[in-house]
Design a protein around this motif. Structure first.
Motif, PDB file in Angstrom:
ATOM      1  N   LEU A  77       4.717  10.191 -27.048  1.00 14.55           N
ATOM      2  CA  LEU A  77       3.393   9.667 -27.375  1.00 14.55           C
ATOM      3  C   LEU A  77       2.464   9.529 -26.125  1.00 14.55           C
ATOM      4  O   LEU A  77       1.288  10.012 -26.262  1.00 14.55           O
ATOM      5  CB  LEU A  77       3.605   8.442 -28.117  1.00 14.55           C
ATOM      6  N   LYS A  78       3.205   8.970 -25.123  1.00 16.05           N
ATOM      7  CA  LYS A  78       2.235   8.905 -23.863  1.00 16.05           C
ATOM      8  C   LYS A  78       1.691  10.368 -23.387  1.00 16.05           C
ATOM      9  O   LYS A  78       0.656  10.338 -22.806  1.00 16.05           O
ATOM     10  CB  LYS A  78       3.117   8.337 -22.773  1.00 16.05           C
ATOM     11  N   ALA A  79       2.722  11.348 -23.310  1.00 14.65           N
ATOM     12  CA  ALA A  79       2.230  12.612 -23.296  1.00 14.65           C
ATOM     13  C   ALA A  79       1.149  13.185 -24.102  1.00 14.65           C
ATOM     14  O   ALA A  79       0.558  14.366 -23.668  1.00 14.65           O
ATOM     15  CB  ALA A  79       3.462  13.534 -22.875  1.00 14.65           C
ATOM     16  N   ALA A  80       1.547  12.987 -25.396  1.00 13.48           N
ATOM     17  CA  ALA A  80       0.714  13.681 -26.530  1.00 13.48           C
ATOM     18  C   ALA A  80      -0.361  13.214 -26.967  1.00 13.48           C
ATOM     19  O   ALA A  80      -1.276  14.048 -27.796  1.00 13.48           O
ATOM     20  CB  ALA A  80       1.843  14.400 -27.497  1.00 13.48           C
ATOM     21  N   SER A  81      -0.429  12.131 -27.251  1.00 13.87           N
ATOM     22  CA  SER A  81      -1.486  11.313 -28.029  1.00 13.87           C
ATOM     23  C   SER A  81      -2.813  11.070 -27.034  1.00 13.87           C
ATOM     24  O   SER A  81      -2.708  10.546 -25.958  1.00 13.87           O
ATOM     25  CB  SER A  81      -1.099   9.831 -28.726  1.00 13.87           C
ATOM     26  N   ARG A  82      -3.795  11.144 -28.031  1.00 19.15           N
ATOM     27  CA  ARG A  82      -5.216  10.861 -27.101  1.00 19.15           C
ATOM     28  C   ARG A  82      -5.979   9.846 -28.216  1.00 19.15           C
ATOM     29  O   ARG A  82      -7.132  10.312 -28.772  1.00 19.15           O
ATOM     30  CB  ARG A  82      -6.049  12.077 -27.144  1.00 19.15           C
TER      31      ARG A  82
END
Length: 270
Positions: free
Chosen positions: A50-55
């Motif tokens: 999530l840290k890498a993919a969610s905005r």
């Protein structure tokens, strides 16, 4: 087109599921855990994805990135499938079910990505039981409306779960965890309701996300955590200052308009 969207919204509102505990063995396990569970569950793998993919500030998700890291997602989902919720306390269970809903929704999108344009285009995305959680095969509706809402009775759930659509409150860029689930739910609710896409003042009118219409009773039901006398009063706890001022000026009951819901995929690339 606008008439069609209005009719579609009305249809969805009429069909919005009630919060009713499902008849499934997982319910007994949850009850046992809430009485005596002491263990914790590791959601770090999901949190890293999530840290890498969610905005969340954009309300978008990088599904291409998640597709490239499908093995990590599948490994996390496998851990959820094997989880023993009878050994987890209430907060740990709450976090696990929120994460299970979101992670399985992402997997459903990835199974149809990049062709999918909207989750609603997929075959019965919410009612088909195809996700194993704690040894039980469940549907997304089972998780949200059959477990989360009726057992945990918290309106913030509607800002914690994500339906892979632009109109939905943003997918958090962290996993929910037992020790932090309360503050995390406050955070995701505030992120959404301080964003004018979900709550804003337009003259003397309060414009709100349709979710607050579809599930409005959860926000005023006295059996739900932190319920309020009206939906606007509940919203004002988390919303921007101009929203707070309008709600106060109108005695908690301003004129409310619910915004059209955008079901397009919340893909960062679109």
């Amino acid at each position: 087109m606008k008439i069609f969207l209005v009719l579609l919204t009305l249809l969805f509102t009429a069909c919005a599921p009630d919060a009713q505990v499902i008849d499934n063995p997982i319910v007994k396990k949850l009850d046992e855990g809430q009485r005596s569970g002491t263990q914790s569950f590791d959601h770090s793998a999901w949190s890293a994805l999530l840290k890498a993919a969610s905005r969340p500030n954009e309300g978008r998700v990088d599904y291409a990135y998640l597709a490239q890291h499908r093995a990590e997602l599948d490994a996390y989902l496998d851990s959820l499938a094997k989880a023993d919720v009878a050994k987890l306390g209430r907060a740990e269970q709450f976090a696990l079910l929120l994460n299970a809903y979101n992670a399985n929704t992402v997997r459903l999108i990835l199974e149809n990505y990049p062709a999918v344009k909207s989750i609603r285009d997929l075959s019965d995305p919410w009612k088909t039981a195809r996700y194993t959680v704690a040894g039980s095969v469940l549907s997304l509706d089972d998780i949200e409306h059959g477990l989360l809402r009726p057992i945990f009775k918290d309106p913030r759930i509607h800002f914690g779960v994500n339906c892979a659509s632009i109109g939905c409150p943003p997918l958090a860029d962290f996993a929910f965890t037992g020790p932090n689930v309360e503050s995390q739910l406050d955070a995701v609710t505030r992120i959404a309701l301080t964003n004018p896409r979900y709550a804003r003042v337009n003259g003397d009118t309060l414009e709100l996300t349709a979710i607050l219409d579809w599930y409005g009773k959860d926000f005023v039901d006295e059996t739900f955590v932190g319920s309020a006398k009206t939906v606007p009063v509940w919203v004002a706890r988390f919303a921007s200052e101009d929203v707070k001022k309008l709600v106060k000026a109108k005695g908690g009951a301003p004129n409310v308009v619910f915004k059209d819901y955008d079901w397009k995929l919340n893909d960062v690339a679109r």
